[in-house]
Design an enzyme around this catalytic site. Structure first.
Site, mmCIF file in Angstrom:
data_model
loop_
_atom_site.group_PDB
_atom_site.id
_atom_site.type_symbol
_atom_site.label_atom_id
_atom_site.label_comp_id
_atom_site.label_asym_id
_atom_site.label_seq_id
_atom_site.Cartn_x
_atom_site.Cartn_y
_atom_site.Cartn_z
ATOM 1 N N ASP A 121 -2.840 -8.310 -6.893
ATOM 2 C CA ASP A 121 -3.332 -9.830 -6.326
ATOM 3 C C ASP A 121 -3.093 -10.789 -7.000
ATOM 4 O O ASP A 121 -2.741 -12.006 -6.780
ATOM 5 C CB ASP A 121 -4.648 -9.445 -5.819
ATOM 6 C CG ASP A 121 -4.767 -8.633 -4.339
ATOM 7 O OD1 ASP A 121 -3.861 -9.104 -3.521
ATOM 8 O OD2 ASP A 121 -5.410 -7.852 -4.363
ATOM 9 N N HIS A 152 0.627 -1.145 0.030
ATOM 10 C CA HIS A 152 0.107 0.025 0.128
ATOM 11 C C HIS A 152 0.729 1.396 0.021
ATOM 12 O O HIS A 152 0.377 1.992 -0.706
ATOM 13 C CB HIS A 152 -0.969 0.184 1.045
ATOM 14 C CG HIS A 152 -0.330 0.053 2.526
ATOM 15 N ND1 HIS A 152 0.005 1.164 3.045
ATOM 16 C CD2 HIS A 152 0.063 -1.006 3.235
ATOM 17 C CE1 HIS A 152 0.788 1.052 4.387
ATOM 18 N NE2 HIS A 152 0.642 -0.124 4.321
ATOM 19 N N GLU A 181 -9.052 -10.859 -9.770
ATOM 20 C CA GLU A 181 -7.878 -10.984 -8.981
ATOM 21 C C GLU A 181 -7.474 -12.094 -8.345
ATOM 22 O O GLU A 181 -6.281 -12.140 -7.699
ATOM 23 C CB GLU A 181 -7.679 -9.698 -8.026
ATOM 24 C CG GLU A 181 -8.913 -9.509 -7.097
ATOM 25 C CD GLU A 181 -8.756 -8.058 -6.435
ATOM 26 O OE1 GLU A 181 -7.862 -7.531 -6.311
ATOM 27 O OE2 GLU A 181 -9.688 -7.826 -5.701
ATOM 28 N N CYS A 220 -6.853 -2.623 -13.303
ATOM 29 C CA CYS A 220 -6.520 -1.684 -12.542
ATOM 30 C C CYS A 220 -5.353 -1.665 -11.655
ATOM 31 O O CYS A 220 -5.167 -1.184 -10.584
ATOM 32 C CB CYS A 220 -7.761 -1.066 -11.334
ATOM 33 S SG CYS A 220 -8.464 -2.498 -10.505
HETATM 34 C C1 PEP Z 1 -5.115 -5.109 -7.345
HETATM 35 O O1 PEP Z 1 -5.095 -6.021 -6.867
HETATM 36 O O2 PEP Z 1 -4.509 -5.439 -8.542
HETATM 37 C C2 PEP Z 1 -5.735 -4.001 -7.135
HETATM 38 C C3 PEP Z 1 -5.889 -3.121 -8.074
HETATM 39 O O3 PEP Z 1 -6.309 -3.780 -5.971
HETATM 40 P P1 PEP Z 1 -5.635 -3.613 -4.552
HETATM 41 O O4 PEP Z 1 -4.163 -2.979 -4.701
HETATM 42 O O5 PEP Z 1 -6.102 -2.423 -3.856
HETATM 43 O O6 PEP Z 1 -5.690 -4.813 -3.880
HETATM 44 MG MG MG Z 2 -6.572 -6.230 -5.286
#
Ligand code: PEP
Ligand code: MG
Length: 585
Positions: free
Chosen positions: A457, A191, A433, A504
């Protein structure tokens, strides 16, 4: 000079003063007090103990209501520390006899207490040290009138150095005063890395020992391009890095293309370049960088760094605000994805052995429909006035998607009964994911309006590599053939079922991979705002036909290295002089 090698998490160069966060968060100075001050200091101690007791019993009550009595009992040990007469007497004696301030006396007594327990070599007592340190931090916060989110109050420009930053800390970073971020732990998609990239702050993570070598006030260099941090005698390389910093700033400007230009290839294949956002300030960054919508709104950040849960109205306003500002484009609101490496203070979730495989995202929401429904109602209401889509994270099977949609329908019924405006026909997307979701994409596509591939993920689950663990970061390979084949499968199946498919995960914002994804037929590329100009420019410099030919070839390769090497060679040929700025820069 000390040269530390870590993981380049966010591009750019920073030169400045280090500010260590974590263990040094409390600045406890020793101060001699006068005879008259003794009673004042003892009074401050009593007040802080009473306040902390209140805080802990409230927390215990809430946890008992939400998770049951047995979970709440963990605070019994904490409360006992606050009543320990021997400890309190020791602090008072120090204040009286040594004439020192209460914070200092308290800290000294706690140190003595934990050292003694440690030396007793008893496993049970050693475990209690953690409780004692937790209580001590709470009391010190009261004594020093310091909040957990004290980063907000930074007054000068600094480079944050930490073992790790919890999401509530990253969420409250005062962007204007942060030159760079350096952490001991973490990987490219942890994060902290995501937030740094989103805010355009140079960052190096996974350095393992940065906090051992750097103290607050040290002048250091962060090279977010090479994944290096330089400390100690940096004078010799200072000029070189100052130049590097200027060159980088110039390059960024060159790629600043007009916002109105579409994301279209030379042979007129149009795709969408949208932004991932977490914090409100990223919204203006997204607009500045020419985002064609918000492809991922990580709503959990509304829930972080606070003691209570946001109300339906508060959430409604937050979602509507984003939708209004990003008009005429749309925003995809992802329902909360807590767990993994993001936790809320309320409700407190028990620690798990493998949080990324545990009670996370949609699993948490389906188990807590009370919290989930408030969010769904807020999204549905905001969608009556703004262009909003909804998406569910971490779906691993069809039943989960169905259950989430069922709760969404219940919310619609409730809102209808209450005569509240909402969007009956909101688009519902599934995040792909988890490898199981990628493999049953055909079943999910029939009940979804769109897909968004979450590679952060998907990669960690497919390759069994913890995305936040620097020790296995070398195995975290977006171009691994297993990952590419899953992605190809998802895109093909989405199109066979006439739904669009976006991505994403951070992979969509990496130029080399963006070219590959374009060729595989991806419709939407959602990324941290600062990445948008580069990706747009890249897509505008190539043809879809060629990208398709090359992508179809590389998905058949056997290793990530081969894939990357081939893509580099091909892009060097296609982009010629622009290769350096668009791919490597
Ligand atoms: C991902 O897992 O690619 C995603 C966009 O969600 P996060 O990074 O918030 O887990
Ligand atoms: Mg994710």
């Amino acid at each position: 000079m000390i040269k530390l090698k870590g993981i380049a998490a966010s591009a750019g160069i920073a030169i400045g003063k280090a500010y260590c966060v974590g263990k040094e968060e409390f600045n406890i100075a020793k101060r001699k007090i006068s005879y008259d001050e003794i009673t004042v200091e003892i009074y401050k101690l009593e007040e802080a103990l009473i306040e902390t007791r209140k805080e802990l019993t409230n927390l215990q009550k809430k946890i008992s209501e939400e998770l049951g009595f047995s979970h709440a009992k963990i605070f019994d040990a904490h409360l006992l520390v606050l009543e320990d007469r021997v400890l309190i007497e020791d602090i008072i004696q120090q204040i009286k006899n040594k004439r020192v301030n209460v914070e200092y006396a308290f800290n000294q007594s706690i140190k003595k207490y934990t050292d003694t327990l440690f030396k007793l070599n008893d496993d049970y007592l050693k475990e209690r040290i953690v409780d004692i340190e937790d209580v001590a931090r709470r009391v010190l916060r009261k004594l020093l009138k310091q909040d957990i989110t004290s980063l907000k109050d930074l007054k000068e420009k600094v480079i944050i150095v930490a073992h790790d930053l919890v999401p509530s800390q990253t969420a409250s970073l005062p962007k204007e005063n942060i030159l760079g971020i350096v952490t001991d732990v973490g990987g490219r998609t942890s994060h902290t890395a995501i937030i740094a990239k989103a805010l355009g702050i140079p960052a190096v993570v996974g350095l393992e020992v940065a906090t051992q070598h750097i103290k607050s006030g040290d002048k250091i260099i962060v090279d977010g391009l090479e994944g290096l941090v330089l400390a100690g005698r940096i004078e010799k390389v200072l000029n070189e890095y100052q130049e590097k910093l200027q060159v980088y700033a110039k390059e960024i400007k060159i790629i600043f293309i007009p916002k109105t230009l579409k994301t279209v290839t030379l042979d007129k294949k149009e795709v969408v370049a949208s932004a991932n956002i977490e914090l409100p300030e990223e919204l203006s960054l997204a607009q500045e960088y020419g985002a064609e919508g918000i492809g991922l709104y990580r709503t959990e950040y509304i829930f972080l760094g606070r003691k209570d849960l946001p109300t339906e109205d508060e959430q409604y306003k937050a979602y509507l605000n984003v939708a209004k500002k990003i008009k005429p484009y749309s925003v995809i609101v992802r329902t909360i994805d807590i767990g993994g490496d993001k936790f809320l203070s309320q409700p407190q979730v028990p620690t798990e052995m493998s949080p990324f495989l545990g009670w996370r995202a949609i699993r948490f929401c389906l188990a807590r429909p009370d919290i989930f429904k408030i969010q769904l109602r807020a999204i549905l209401r905001a969608a009556s006035e703004g262009n909003i889509k909804i998406m569910f994270p971490m779906i691993s099977g069809l039943e989960e998607l169905r259950e989430a949609k069922k709760i969404l329908e219940e919310c619609k019924k409730e809102l209808k009964k209450e005569n509240k405006d909402f969007n009956e026909d909101i688009s519902v997307g599934t995040m792909i994911e988890v490898p199981s979701a990628a493999l049953i994409a055909d079943a999910l596509a029939k009940e979804s309006d769109f897909f968004s591939i979450g590679t952060n993920d998907l990669i960690q689950y497919s390759l069994a590599v913890d995305r936040a663990n620097e020790k296995v970061a070398y195995l975290y390979e977006p171009a691994h053939p297993a990952v590419l084949r899953l992605i190809k499968n998802v895109i093909d199946i989405a199109h066979e079922n006439n739904i669009w498919v976006g991505m994403c995960g951070e992979m969509a914002g990496e130029p080399l991979f963006a070219f590959l994804l374009l060729g595989l037929g991806l419709d939407e590329f959602s990324m941290p705002p600062p990445r948008i100009p580069k990706i747009k420019q890249l897509i505008r410099s190539v043809t879809f036909e060629e990208a398709k030919k090359i992508s179809e070839l590389v998905v058949k390769f056997s290793t990530a290295k081969e894939v990357e090497r081939f893509l580099q060679e091909q892009l060097q040929r296609i982009l010629k002089d622009n290769f350096q700025t668009l791919i490597l820069g």
